[in-house]
Structure formats: C-alpha cells, structure tokens
Design a protein around this motif. Structure first.
Motif, short mmCIF file in Angstrom:
data_model
loop_
_atom_site.label_atom_id
_atom_site.label_comp_id
_atom_site.label_asym_id
_atom_site.label_seq_id
_atom_site.Cartn_x
_atom_site.Cartn_y
_atom_site.Cartn_z
N ILE B 50 0.85 -1.21 0.00
CA ILE B 50 0.00 0.00 0.00
C ILE B 50 0.88 1.25 0.00
O ILE B 50 0.59 2.23 -0.71
CB ILE B 50 -0.93 -0.01 1.24
CG1 ILE B 50 -1.89 -1.20 1.17
CG2 ILE B 50 -1.70 1.29 1.39
CD1 ILE B 50 -2.90 -1.13 0.05
N LEU B 53 2.14 1.81 -3.42
CA LEU B 53 1.04 2.24 -4.28
C LEU B 53 0.75 3.73 -4.08
O LEU B 53 0.56 4.49 -5.04
CB LEU B 53 -0.20 1.40 -3.94
CG LEU B 53 -1.17 1.04 -5.05
CD1 LEU B 53 -0.44 0.49 -6.26
CD2 LEU B 53 -2.19 0.03 -4.55
N SER B 202 -0.34 0.02 -11.53
CA SER B 202 -1.50 0.20 -10.67
C SER B 202 -1.41 1.52 -9.91
O SER B 202 -0.31 2.02 -9.65
CB SER B 202 -1.58 -0.96 -9.67
OG SER B 202 -2.89 -1.08 -9.21
N TYR B 204 -3.52 3.97 -6.66
CA TYR B 204 -4.26 3.73 -5.43
C TYR B 204 -5.78 3.67 -5.66
O TYR B 204 -6.48 2.90 -4.99
CB TYR B 204 -3.92 4.80 -4.38
CG TYR B 204 -4.32 4.37 -3.00
CD1 TYR B 204 -3.47 3.59 -2.23
CD2 TYR B 204 -5.56 4.68 -2.49
CE1 TYR B 204 -3.84 3.15 -0.98
CE2 TYR B 204 -5.95 4.24 -1.25
CZ TYR B 204 -5.10 3.48 -0.49
OH TYR B 204 -5.48 3.03 0.73
N GLU B 207 -6.90 0.34 -6.28
CA GLU B 207 -6.93 -0.45 -5.04
C GLU B 207 -8.29 -0.27 -4.34
O GLU B 207 -8.89 -1.24 -3.88
CB GLU B 207 -5.79 0.02 -4.12
CG GLU B 207 -5.78 -0.54 -2.72
CD GLU B 207 -5.40 -2.01 -2.67
OE1 GLU B 207 -4.91 -2.52 -3.69
OE2 GLU B 207 -5.61 -2.64 -1.61
N HIS B 210 -10.82 -2.28 -6.29
CA HIS B 210 -10.70 -3.72 -6.12
C HIS B 210 -11.12 -4.16 -4.72
O HIS B 210 -11.74 -5.20 -4.55
CB HIS B 210 -9.26 -4.17 -6.41
CG HIS B 210 -8.89 -3.95 -7.85
ND1 HIS B 210 -7.67 -3.48 -8.26
CD2 HIS B 210 -9.64 -4.10 -8.98
CE1 HIS B 210 -7.67 -3.37 -9.57
NE2 HIS B 210 -8.86 -3.72 -10.03
N GLN B 211 -10.81 -3.35 -3.73
CA GLN B 211 -11.26 -3.65 -2.36
C GLN B 211 -12.78 -3.71 -2.32
O GLN B 211 -13.37 -4.57 -1.68
CB GLN B 211 -10.78 -2.56 -1.38
CG GLN B 211 -9.30 -2.58 -1.08
CD GLN B 211 -8.94 -3.64 -0.06
OE1 GLN B 211 -9.81 -4.20 0.58
NE2 GLN B 211 -7.66 -3.92 0.07
#
Lengths: 215, 522
Positions: B50, B53, B202, B204, B207, B210-211
């Motif tokens: 993270i 990212l 990728s 953030y 992310e 996708h979460q």
C-alpha cells in the motif's frame, strides 16, 4: 543656458471622442515644484500619464532635457509616479516593494538593500519591513509609495492626488513627510490635486487645468 | 447597529439550506467518517504494498500537477495579459478541456502518439486539468491593479512588469495545481485505460475499486481514506501558499489591461505560443477523436465521410437513451445547485477569512473525496431496507452529483458576488429587505448569466462523471458508462462518434454563455 527638465508642447488627447487635453503646453525646470489644480475628470491624471509614458498623446510633443521623448520607454525617462491608488505590489513585503524596484534598476544586491533600508528609515517604515502592504494604514501605505518612488532617485516625481482618502491628521503627517524628503532630494515635483491648500503646501508654481486647457 | 452586524442576522432559510447541504454533501460521505476517526483505515498504511502504491500515485499526480502548472500559468499570462489576435477564442479554449471526459482525452492521446504506460497518465491528466491553474492564475491577473503593474513598468521596464505578473499569478496557479494533484490522484478510469492498452501498472484508486469488488464494500470505503487525507494535506499546503504569498490587490481604481505588443515578431511569437497551448489543451485531441469517427482499416468500405456518418448514426440511435438519462440527472443536479449556491456564495461574502476557509473546505469535501470512495460510501449509507427505493432510483445520483459539484457553482458565484458594491446590499438590509430578496435581487440579479452558467457547469460535470456512474446503480445506464464500456470493448467509429456527441452536449452551455457574453460586450 540650462535645458528645462521637461517641455510639453501642444498636447492633445481624446478618449472615445471626448477631448480630455486640448493643446497643453508646460515647461518643468530642474528641481522645480509645480501643482496643477483641477476638478475631477478634467484630465489631470491623463497629463501625468502622458509625461510618464504610460499614455501616448494624440498630438503634441514632449522633450526631456531638450530631446524628443515620446518614443522613450517609460522606464528610461527618469520619472517616477505615485499613483492615486498607490500601485504597491501586494504580494511583496514593505521592504521588498522598495528593494525590488531598486534591483530592477540594476543596483547590486548590497546597494539595493542599503538604499531600500535608507528609504524606509527616511519615512519611518523601517519597523514594518516584513509587513505586507495590506497590513499598513492609509498613511503608511502612502509613505511606502513615496519611499519606493524616491529611492529610485527620479529627476521628476509625479504625484497624483497623493493625499486622497486620508483623514486630516494622516494627511498633515504625510505632507510633512513628503516635505522633509523633498528638501533632501533634488527631485522636481509635479503634483495634481483639486485642493488649493495641498498645492500651497508643496510650494512653487500653481496652475489650473480646466476642460483640458492649462492656464 | 453596525452594518456588518446587520448582515449577520440569521434567517430561518439558512437552517433549511444548511440541512439540505448536509443531506447532499455530508450524508453520502458519512460512511467514511468511522474508518477515518477510528484509525482502522490507517492500519492499511503499514502494508509495504500500500505504501508503494500511494508513493507511485503521489509521483504520478505530482508530475501531472507540475505539467498543469507549467502549461497553465504561461497560457494564462499570454492570453489574459497580452493583446494577441484571437484572444477571445484562446480564452474560450481554456475552460473547455475541463468539461471533456478525461477518458476521451486518454483515447485521443493514445491514438495520436501510440504511447502508453504510467507517464502517459500524468501527461493526459496534466493537460486535462491544466485549465485549473490557468483559470485561477487568470483570475488573479484580472484582479491586478493597473497602478501596481505600471509601477513595475516604470521601475524596471517590461521584464520587471512581466515578473510582477508571474508573482501575481503564481499563488493562484499553485492552488490550481494542488487541485490537479487531488483530482489526478483520485482518478480511476484513465490509469485503468493506459494499463489496459499497454504495460500493467496500478494506482491507489484502483486499489479502492478492487477492495470494493473483492471484499465487503466497507473495505473500499476504508481504503479510500488515505487518499482523502493525502488530498487534504496537499490542499492545506496550497492554502498556506496562497495565504503567505498571495495577497489581495487593494488598489481601488483601474484593473490592469492586456498589454499591446508593439513589435510585430513579439506579437507573432506570443500568438504562436498561445496557439500551441490551445492545440495541446483542446484542438489536437478533439481533432483526433473527430478523425476516428470515420477512420477505418485497409479492408473498410466507403469513404471517411460515409463511415463517420454511420458512426454518428449508430451513436445517436444506440446512445440516445443514455445521453437523455445523463442529461436528466445533470439537469436535476444543476437545478438543486442553482438554489443552494447563491446562499453559500453570499455566506462566504460575509465571513471572516478563517470562517471562509472552513466553509470552503466543508463544501469541497465531496469534491475532494475520490469519486470511488464517495460512491462506495453513498452505497453503504443508502443501500438499506428503509431507503432501498431511493437507492435504486435516479434520486441517488442526482443527490450525490449535486453535493459533489456544488462547490464549483459556489466558487463561481462568490467570485461574481464580490464584484457587487457592498453598499447596495447594506442599503437593502437597512431598508429591511429579506435575505432571499437580497441574495437573488442584488447579488444574483446582476449576474444572472453566471448563475445559469454555474448550474450548466454542474450539469456538464454530472454528464462527464464516470467513476461514480459506474458504482451507483441508477446511473449505470448513462452516457459516461456506455462510453467507458464501449471503449474497453472496441475502439470503433461508434466510440469516437459517441464521444463527440458527448463533447457537443458538454460544450454547449459554455458556448452559449460565451456567445451572449461577447455579444453584450461588443
């Protein structure tokens, strides 16, 4: 015979068909003080802007030290202007307002710093060096404008109603400051105002501008 | 009683405005507050993946912000402070890229250059948002007093005057660039597009998405909090820059006018530079998309014109319902802001500088939050059995869009209201005129065109909004989502033609405003 500092001959200027200046002739001698009296909108400011080069006349001539100067850029005329709304640089501090002007005239950093401090001390603003212009009072702002203009040691200083919008106390103080500074400098001064008392305070010649005609 | 006190008397209308604003701006965001305050979202920051990212996203957004600054600032100075031929059209080119869907620009730049990878995201988004620093710099330049410009000219000639212009414009441009950073760091669609057509990378925002898809949606809300914090830190920093280096030009008289370039080759040079700016900001990408409407491979039938006509016909037939739906949502969101924005703009006018910053931050929260985070939060808040009807209706996107884009309308109107002499309202206050009448008669009245423009901008931003439209069920069938899906499915004439149709709709309000504005000033 000494050449006059500035000579204006038969200056005409119109805006949107309205005649603002009509055949203005004026001679300014070295170190002379002249006040021009006139009501609002009579063309006083336009006259100063033409002398400084910020405006071009429709017709007429301007000589500085006997040489034609209408094509001389404003920053090469040796003239400084204290505007009615001062024109202080709002993003710069009190010190930087004077220092930047001196640096722009190619003074070395050390010299610009010294002369800026001298100029600010002269108008008692040395305590306010780090303030922004917006943090100054009306009278202090005016003194800063005088300091910036005079630090450049102009041959001719143009003052456009420099005491407008000041209360009586601030006005008297500013006038005293200006007198004191002018006594020490050898600058010629052209003041435009609509108050006879201000003109008398400056001393020198008093002229009238009415309907674009200077008398 | 002093006049300043009189203007502060609270009207019951205020409570209503505050209540509605809370519902449209803060309520959809409220699911983010818990993870923000209990620190659970920050635990994810301990994960090195993270951290990397976030670092990559900050780098990518920082590059885009720097590019936007380097393009926007000189463009504003050239176009607003110099008399160059076609200045009106160059000015018009400045805000238009903001109305374009960034995905459309990504498609165009990829088509023009063939390049992909992460840095193309910075390039595309930097140019897409360059109007922000340009417009904010232009606002500062328009407020520069003529006397301060002329004092610089007398002291050191054109170079010194130019330097003073930069000084005047830089704080605004820095603030605009910080907004570019925020919008870029929260963008999902453009990095996703470049990662799809080229090497994988990728950011953030992906992310967050996708979460949301992989786990429960609260994970998505939690994941978006670090991005909100990053945005707030950047915004707070740029506000400090503006407070420290920016200063109101308090000259009461004339404003500095555009300068006339006396030498011919200076004029030609300045015009060429402005033209290059306009080409990169708008004309090149639009021309590319227009060309793609009729482009075809070696085996294609017909001429460019016939293929383009087919593309537009397909776009109109297949996309009409989505376009109309987007327009309906946008119109309703714009209508809500037309009512609320004047109240907030008026409130800002009568607030101290600290309070003003607080109100601006409060109103800007939905805009600063990543669209994905806002969408996930809104789903979490409204997808309850008691509010399920509202959740699946177009009411939800209308409400969320109105809240998200309200600060744009408020900001624009506040700028206009500041131009009204305060004595007008003070006289009305002393005469006992009600708050609503004062706001709408004495403030909105002289700026009706700007008021309508504010609503139209909210409409345009609602139509171009993609990330939120993907998430909120009722806006799935919208123009932006259809464009996104079509582009990922195939890059054909339909996609380009549909993009151009959207552009026409998005540009129309500003074009009409500009035409009327010019007609009034000519």
């Amino acid at each position: 015979m000494i050449e006059p500092l500035a000579q204006l001959g038969n200056i005409h200027k119109s805006f949107a068909g309205q005649k603002v200046l009509q055949g203005v002739c004026l001679t300014i001698q070295v170190e002379e003080r002249i006040s021009i009296l006139g009501s609002s909108g009579c063309g006083k400011t336009t006259l100063l802007r033409i002398i400084s080069g910020l405006e071009t006349p429709d017709e007429g001539q301007l000589f500085l030290h006997g040489k034609p100067a209408l094509r001389t850029p404003p920053w090469q005329r040796g003239i400084q202007f204290v505007f009615q709304d001062l024109g202080l640089w709002p993003t710069r501090t009190v010190f930087q307002n004077v220092y930047d002007a001196l640096r722009a005239q190619k003074r070395s950093k050390a010299m610009a710093k010294e002369q800026a401090m001298d100029a600010l001390t002269c108008v008692s603003l040395n305590e306010h060096c780090q303030k922004k212009p917006a943090q100054l009072s009306g009278g202090e702002s005016r003194r800063l404008a005088f300091a910036r203009a005079l630090a450049l040691r102009p041959e001719l200083l143009l003052l456009d109603e420099p005491y407008a919008s000041l209360d009586e106390t601030s006005k008297t103080q500013s006038q005293e400051w200006l007198q004191k500074i002018l006594e020490e400098s050898k600058t010629a001064v052209l003041l435009v105002t609509h108050t006879l008392a201000e003109a008398e305070q400056l001393g020198g010649r008093v002229m009238h501008l009415e309907d674009g005609v200077l008398s | 009683m002093p006049l300043a006190r009189l203007t502060r008397i609270t009207s019951p209308w205020w409570f209503l405005v505050l209540l509605v604003t809370l519902v449209i701006s803060i309520l959809p965001l409220s699911a983010l507050f818990k993870p923000l305050f209990d620190g659970s979202s920050l635990q994810t920051l301990l994960d090195p993946r993270i951290q990397n990212l976030l670092k990559d996203t900050a780098q990518l957004s920082g590059t885009a912000a720097a590019l936007a600054f380097l393009v926007g600032l000189p463009y504003a100075i050239l176009v607003w402070r110099f008399q160059i031929p076609g200045a009106f059209y160059f000015k018009l080119c400045a805000p238009l890229p903001l109305l374009l869907p960034p995905l459309l620009l990504a498609q165009a730049w990829h088509g023009l250059t063939g390049w992909d990878a992460a840095w193309m995201t910075s390039f595309t988004l930097g140019l897409a948002y360059a109007p922000l620093p340009a417009l904010l710099a232009a606002r500062s330049l328009q407020n520069q007093s003529a006397a301060s410009h002329e004092a610089a000219l007398l002291a050191g000639g054109p170079r010194r005057a130019l330097w003073e212009m930069f000084r005047t414009a830089i704080p605004g441009a820095v603030f605009g660039s910080s907004l570019v950073f925020i919008f870029t760091s929260t963008d999902f669609a453009v990095p996703d597009y470049f990662a799809t057509v080229g090497d994988k990378f990728s950011v953030y925002a992906a992310e967050v998405f996708h979460q949301f898809r992989d786990q429960d949606w609260t994970a998505g809300a939690r994941a978006s909090v670090p991005l909100v914090l990053l945005g707030l830190i950047v915004l707070a920093g740029s506000m400090q820059v503006e407070r420290k280096w920016g200063a109101p030009d308090f000259g009461t008289g004339r404003r500095a006018k555009p300068l006339r370039l006396t030498k011919k080759y200076y004029r030609i040079g300045a015009t060429l530079l402005a033209l290059i700016g306009a080409l990169f900001l708008l004309l090149l990408p639009l021309s590319r998309i227009l060309w793609e409407t009729g482009a075809g491979g070696p085996l294609s039938d017909g001429t460019w014109l016939s293929r383009s006509a087919e593309g537009f016909s397909a776009a109109f037939n297949r996309g009409r319902a989505d376009l109309l739906r987007s327009l309906g949502i946008g119109l309703a969101a714009g209508g809500i802001t037309l009512v609320l924005a004047p109240f907030w703009a008026h409130k800002l006018l009568h607030s101290s500088s600290r309070k003003k910053q607080f109100i601006l931050l409060f109103l800007s929260l939905p805009l600063l939050t990543p669209a994905l985070g806002l969408g996930i939060s809104a789903i979490y808040v409204f997808n309850q059995s008691s509010s399920h009807f509202f959740y699946s209706s177009i009411g939800l996107p209308i409400l969320v869009y109105a809240g998200r884009f309200l600060p744009i309308a408020v900001f624009l109107l506040h700028e206009r209201f500041r131009r009204n002499p305060p004595e007008q309202e003070e006289a009305a206050t002393l005469a006992g005129v009600s708050l609503i009448t004062r706001i709408f008669r004495y403030h909105v009245g002289p700026h009706k065109a700007a008021w309508l423009l504010a609503g139209a901008l909210v409409l345009a931003f609602s139509v171009r909004e993609l990330d939120l439209a993907i998430l909120l069920p009722a806006s799935n069938a919208s123009a932006a989502v259809r464009y996104f899906n079509a582009l990922h499915f195939a890059r054909d004439n339909f996609v380009a033609a549909f993009g151009i149709l959207m552009v026409l709709i998005l540009f129309l309000p500003l074009m009409i405003y500009a035409a009327f504005h010019r007609a009034r000033h000519d």
